[in-house]
Design an enzyme around this catalytic site. Structure first.
Site, short mmCIF file in Angstrom:
data_model
loop_
_atom_site.label_atom_id
_atom_site.label_comp_id
_atom_site.label_asym_id
_atom_site.label_seq_id
_atom_site.Cartn_x
_atom_site.Cartn_y
_atom_site.Cartn_z
N GLU A 231 0.85 -1.19 0.00
CA GLU A 231 0.00 0.00 0.00
C GLU A 231 0.88 1.24 0.00
OE1 GLU A 231 -2.35 -0.65 3.49
OE2 GLU A 231 -0.92 0.35 4.81
N HIS A 273 -4.70 2.70 7.64
CA HIS A 273 -3.54 2.35 8.44
C HIS A 273 -2.68 3.56 8.74
CE1 HIS A 273 -3.84 -1.95 6.65
NE2 HIS A 273 -4.58 -1.84 7.73
N ALA A 295 11.88 -4.40 -11.32
CA ALA A 295 12.76 -5.36 -10.64
C ALA A 295 12.44 -6.80 -11.02
CB ALA A 295 12.64 -5.18 -9.13
N ALA A 297 9.06 -8.22 -10.78
CA ALA A 297 7.79 -8.71 -10.26
C ALA A 297 6.72 -8.60 -11.35
CB ALA A 297 7.37 -7.93 -9.03
N ILE A 298 5.72 -9.45 -11.24
CA ILE A 298 4.58 -9.38 -12.17
C ILE A 298 3.57 -8.42 -11.56
CG2 ILE A 298 2.74 -10.72 -13.25
CD1 ILE A 298 4.66 -13.20 -12.70
N VAL A 299 3.40 -7.28 -12.20
CA VAL A 299 2.53 -6.23 -11.66
C VAL A 299 1.42 -5.96 -12.66
CG1 VAL A 299 2.40 -3.86 -10.82
CG2 VAL A 299 4.49 -5.21 -10.42
N THR A 301 -2.06 -4.09 -14.32
CA THR A 301 -2.34 -2.68 -14.60
C THR A 301 -3.29 -2.06 -13.59
OG1 THR A 301 -4.12 -3.38 -16.08
CG2 THR A 301 -1.94 -2.97 -17.07
N SER A 302 -3.98 -2.90 -12.82
CA SER A 302 -4.93 -2.39 -11.81
C SER A 302 -5.20 -3.51 -10.81
CB SER A 302 -6.25 -1.97 -12.47
OG SER A 302 -6.91 -3.11 -13.02
#
EC number: 2.3.3.8
Length: 608
Positions: A231, A273, A295, A297-299, A301-302
């Site tokens: 987050e 938080h 780096a 990682a599989i990111v 689009t949303s």
């Protein structure tokens, strides 16, 4: 920090600051997973010891309760997880005490708002001693089919839906406990399920980081891929970025950092938080997502695309033969608690106690349906309360006034009567109030104060059958029964009991009818012709006048009157009244500091 698996099917925990629901949920999860032993070895409640009864499946078990952390750890040396449900005010101190125990390896801190300086000390100590802190502000963690912390993963229904009763192939870590529950569901839909899931907590300084757990997952052979939910705010995700860049992680990582909508707001926004607050561009969700993608990682689009990304990654692993198929098992049925089943209408259960005189379930107690506030506001007296609790109705004022007069007149009769004597002797023996009171009350019976019911019973029977005083008295004599309510050791024709006169005067002035009292007076006239001390005593006066109260008020049926006399209501009036005097004698002796009583020799006839 530990480099491998934290939990197993034999892991046991100590639960600090007992909360029934999360402990029972842990035990229900144990049963669901087919564990042989409960995962909660002991409970720590500062200042108290004993046992807590809980359920392990169908079986009711007793879990030991300890007053101190040190004692609990000594009693349960195999328990290496400390689950801390203390408030934010004491969570740090109790967590540090647990970390210092050699048997404790993992500490989970549930409380939010733990001072940051305290948290930093906990983190430093844990890292220096190769221990793990999960939290603060965490729901905990779970190893599917093995062990869970407190309320992790929510209800049993959610756990079953997420297939957490058996291990999958996915390691999951998040800051948010609530989103963890959501993601367990998501992962279960598109993969073979979770192997281990951790919510590190949403405070600014978590005891362990996202990268700490990803690196652990990387060393666990059963975990084939990892899912990370970060987050905005803080820089925790960048430690994961560095680990990915340095090649420390060789399993697929699907990641998403929530909070991309923050840019839509003109000013800085706090997202729930304490740590979910962007402190600059690098702490934005967009920047973190980009860094993770760069780096390796599989990111997606949303957030909406996160499920598809997890699915595609898992399916690729299956195609490559890196994930073996998991045999599905049917978890056992968790027995439903009786209260829950009753509330949902699934079962009927008989009650164990019936009460018709009072009810404490609402906003205020009620006596016979009358709220406590009404009793006070309407100026009810002791007699009114007795009428509600004993007779279940509001009697007319003259009736309740008569009850109060009886209590006042019978409250005490000096220190020489048997009840008071017993109480005095007991009080002087150093016994407590209740013991002294009861010793006096135990003397109440046919010969002392317990003749009111019998007097009412016999007078009523004789009067209702129209027996003359001669027929009544001589009939009792033939049966070998003394007439209850007649006779006194001190009072006589020329020395009448003032209490009887006061009761008769009140009744003649206020009662609609005194039929039974007048009958008792005619009996007294006859008995006085036989002996000077066979006067109507206070038992007889109260017994006969209570019959007139019950019959004359028009509020009781004949059957109810008979039942009241039979049950022993009228003797209850004497017991209640005399308790006042006996308590007074107890206080009197203690106030006077009287020594142990010993009866004098000269007052005893010693004979063979």
């Amino acid at each position: 920090m530990a480099t491998g698996q934290l939990f197993s099917r034999t892991t046991q925990a100590l639960f600090y600051n007992y909360k029934q629901l999360p402990v029972q949920r842990m035990l229900d999860f144990d049963f669901l997973c087919g564990r042989e032993t409960p995962s909660v070895a002991g409970i720590i409640n500062p200042g108290s010891e004993g046992f807590q009864k809980l359920f392990f499946g169908q079986e009711e078990i007793a879990i030991p309760v300890h007053a101190a952390i040190e004692a609990a750890c000594a009693a349960h040396p195999t328990a290496d997880v400390f689950i801390n449900f203390a408030s934010f005010r004491s969570a740090a101190a109790s967590s540090m005490a647990a970390l210092k125990q050699p048997t404790i390896k993992v500490v989970a801190i549930i409380a939010e708002g733990v001072p940051e300086s305290d948290t930093k000390q906990l983190i430093a100590y844990a890292r220096a001693n190769n221990k793990v802190v999960i939290g603060p502000a965490t729901v905990g963690g779970i190893q599917a089919g093995a062990f869970k912390i407190g309320d992790t993963a929510g209800t049993i229904d959610n756990i079953i839906q997420c297939k957490l009763y058996r291990p999958g192939s996915v390691g999951f870590v998040s800051k948010s406990g609530g989103m963890s529950n959501e993601m367990y569901n998501t992962v279960a839909r598109v993969t073979d399920g979770i192997y281990e899931g951790i919510a590190i907590g949403g405070d600014v300084f978590p005891g362990s980081t996202l990268s700490d757990h990803i690196l652990r997952f990387n060393n666990i052979p059963q975990i084939k891929m990892m899912v990370v939910l970060g987050e905005l705010g803080g820089r925790d995700e960048y430690s994961l970025v560095e680990a990915l860049k340095q090649g420390k992680v060789n399993k697929p990582v699907v990641a998403w950092v929530s909070g991309t909508c923050a840019r839509l707001f003109k000013s800085e926004v706090q997202f729930g938080h304490a740590g979910a607050k962007s402190g600059g561009e690098m702490e934005s969700a967009q920047a973190k997502n980009q860094a993770l993608m760069d780096a390796g990682a599989i990111v997606p689009t949303s957030f909406e695309a996160l499920e598809s990304a997890i699915k595609e990654t898992f399916e690729k692993l299956v195609e490559e033969g890196k994930v073996s198929s998991i045999k599905e098992v049917t978890p056992p049925q968790i027995p439903e608690d009786l209260n829950s089943a009753i509330k949902s209408g699934k079962v009927r259960a008989p009650t164990h106690i019936i009460s018709t005189i009072s009810d404490d379930r609402g906003d205020e107690p009620c006596y016979a349906g009358v709220p406590m506030s009404s009793i006070i506001e309407q100026g009810y007296g002791v007699g009114d309360v007795i009428s509600l609790l004993w007779f279940k109705r509001s009697l007319p004022r003259y009736c309740t006034k008569f009850i109060e007069i009886c209590i006042m007149l019978c409250a005490d009769h000096g220190p020489c009567v048997s009840g008071a004597h017993n109480t005095i002797v007991t009080a002087r023996a150093g016994k407590d109030l209740v013991s002294s009171l009861v010793s006096g009350l135990l003397t109440i019976g046919p010969r002392f104060g317990g003749a009111i019911d019998d007097a009412a019973r016999y007078f009523k029977d004789a009067c209702d059958r129209n027996l003359t005083p001669y027929e009544f008295v001589e009939g009792m004599k033939k049966k070998g029964i003394r007439v209850p309510g007649i006779g006194h050791r001190i009072k006589s024709r020329d020395n009448r009991d003032k209490r009887v006169e006061l009761l008769q005067k009140f009744a003649r002035s206020n009662f609609p009818s005194v039929k039974y009292m007048e009958y008792a007076v005619t009996v007294e006239t006859y008995t006085l012709s036989k002996a000077n001390n066979l006067v109507l005593n206070v038992d007889g006066a109260i017994g006969s006048l209570f019959l007139d109260l019950l019959a004359g008020s028009g509020m009781f049926t004949k059957q109810e009157i008979d039942e009241i006399v039979q049950i022993g209501y009228l003797n209850g009036l004497f017991v209640l009244a005399r308790s006042i005097g006996l308590i007074g004698h107890t206080f009197d002796q203690k106030r006077l500091k009287q020594p142990l009583y010993r009866h004098p020799w000269e007052d005893v006839l010693y004979t063979k």
